[in-house]
Design an enzyme around this catalytic site. Structure first.
Site, PDB file in Angstrom:
ATOM      1  N   ASP A  40       0.850  -1.188   0.000  1.00 48.37           N
ATOM      2  CA  ASP A  40       0.000   0.000   0.000  1.00 48.37           C
ATOM      3  C   ASP A  40       0.886   1.238   0.000  1.00 48.37           C
ATOM      4  OD1 ASP A  40      -2.156  -1.677   0.297  1.00 48.37           O
ATOM      5  OD2 ASP A  40      -2.742  -0.948   2.291  1.00 48.37           O
ATOM      6  N   HIS A  44      -3.224   5.395  -1.033  1.00 49.43           N
ATOM      7  CA  HIS A  44      -4.362   4.516  -0.752  1.00 49.43           C
ATOM      8  C   HIS A  44      -5.383   5.205   0.173  1.00 49.43           C
ATOM      9  CE1 HIS A  44      -6.591   0.880  -0.585  1.00 49.43           C
ATOM     10  NE2 HIS A  44      -6.047   0.343   0.482  1.00 49.43           N
ATOM     11  N   HIS A 148      -4.852   2.278   8.622  1.00 50.84           N
ATOM     12  CA  HIS A 148      -4.097   2.687   7.433  1.00 50.84           C
ATOM     13  C   HIS A 148      -3.609   4.140   7.553  1.00 50.84           C
ATOM     14  CE1 HIS A 148      -5.791  -0.863   5.302  1.00 50.84           C
ATOM     15  NE2 HIS A 148      -4.755  -0.706   4.492  1.00 50.84           N
ATOM     16  N   GLU A 160       1.181  -6.043   2.707  1.00 56.54           N
ATOM     17  CA  GLU A 160       0.061  -6.870   3.149  1.00 56.54           C
ATOM     18  C   GLU A 160       0.087  -8.190   2.377  1.00 56.54           C
ATOM     19  OE1 GLU A 160      -3.133  -3.375   4.329  1.00 56.54           O
ATOM     20  OE2 GLU A 160      -2.945  -3.926   2.224  1.00 56.54           O
TER      21      GLU A 160
END
Ligand SMILES: [Zn+2]
Length: 201
Positions: A40, A44, A148, A160
């Site tokens: 990420d 994001h 996040h 991830e």
């Protein structure tokens, strides 16, 4: 393979195929960028954040620590506190998720995930990179957006979808290279760990 609920499924199809008389074999790939092992980028969850093609190599390559978290529900701040994180560290968090072959099983809404407090602690500690062993750092239908934002807002790059089965806790060299997709908020990655030996210093 399993994907996050609502994400596009991963599909491959042979556009041409030597088995069918074509001159060469060529596959079309159709997937979301958050499938399988992936990274990420800040973009994001942060509108002005960096995209995955801007990921710095020092977040992707270098010494890393695999930390085992035994809590069957959650990666909590206390567990990270007792691990003694330091600024710039690359940390891979191994949970019970890695004890089963989850990539080939159906989506588990109760996977071991990170609490928002744990994410805030990682941000405060100033780690460089965080890896987790399921499709998201945050839990399903929980405070995943906060988790996040804590991490990405602190400039932490997220890996991830790692599978750490058979990987004991300890020190390694990490090489995790996301595909260089221009302007994208994430990308599939190939992640490799090389065990440190005492002779490596
Ligand atoms: Zn993701």
């Amino acid at each position: 393979m399993v994907t996050w609920p609502g994400d596009p499924p991963v599909r491959t199809a042979r556009v041409s195929d030597m088995e069918k008389g074509d001159g060469a074999t060529l596959t079309r790939l159709d997937m979301g960028v958050h499938a399988g092992t992936h990274m990420d980028a800040p973009l994001h969850f942060l509108r002005e954040g960096k995209s995955i093609d801007e990921a710095p190599f020092d977040a992707l390559i270098g010494p890393a620590r695999v930390i085992e978290v035994e809590d069957p529900e959650m990666i909590r701040a206390e567990a990270l506190r007792s691990a003694g994180l330091f600024p710039g560290e690359r940390v891979l968090l191994k949970t019970l998720n890695s004890s089963r072959n989850w990539p080939e099983q159906s989506f588990d809404p109760d996977f071991v995930h990170m609490s928002a407090e744990a994410a805030a602690h990682l941000a405060e500690a100033g780690v460089r990179t965080v890896g987790v062993d399921y499709l998201s750092v945050g839990g399903y239908r929980r405070d995943g957006a906060d988790v996040h934002r804590h991490l990405l807002g602190a400039g932490i790059w997220i890996i991830e979808g790692l599978h750490l089965g058979g990987v004991p806790s300890g020190r390694y060299d990490l090489i995790c290279l996301p595909i260089k997709l221009a302007g994208c908020e994430g990308a599939p990655a190939r992640a490799v760990l090389r065990r440190w030996h005492d002779s490596d210093g």
